[in-house]
Design a protein around this motif. Structure first.
Motif: not given
Length: 120
Positions: A18-24, A30-35
């Motif tokens: 899984t991957g996502a654009r992140v800046a912080s 938040a991506v880990l929590a959503e996953l």
């Protein structure tokens, strides 16, 4: 968030990426929590990840010692910035030894290939 699902199996272990654009770091969390709202991912043996942020690289092995660095190095070589890549493993009952790093690399390659196919 791009969730590719299970991209390979080896001796019973299944790997997803899984991957996502992140800046912080907050966005990484938040991506880990959503996953992990997906019960299968929450119950996975490992959710190893690395992120390239404006402030530098971050990584977490989540019990798969050394795997976060494998992901981070691949991201650095690829020049991928402002991104997090998470490799999820469901342990299949057999130790993979050094092959586990090759499977992490295979999963990251699958994600990078997915990204290059989505240049539009």
């Amino acid at each position: 968030m791009d969730r590719l699902g299970v991209v390979l199996t080896d001796r019973g272990s299944r790997y997803a990426v899984t991957g996502a654009r992140v800046a912080s770091r907050a966005e990484v969390d938040a991506v880990l929590a959503e996953l992990k709202t997906d019960r299968a991912y929450a119950k996975a043996t490992h959710n190893t990840w690395a992120a390239m942020l404006p402030a530098g690289g971050l990584k977490a092995d989540d019990g798969e010692s050394g795997a976060g660095m494998v992901i981070l190095r691949m991201m650095e070589r690829e020049g991928l910035k402002d991104h997090v890549i998470i490799v999820t493993r469901w342990y299949g009952g057999k130790k993979l030894g050094g092959d586990r790093f090759r499977r992490v690399q295979d999963a990251v390659r699958a994600y990078l290939g997915h990204l290059s196919g989505n240049t539009g």
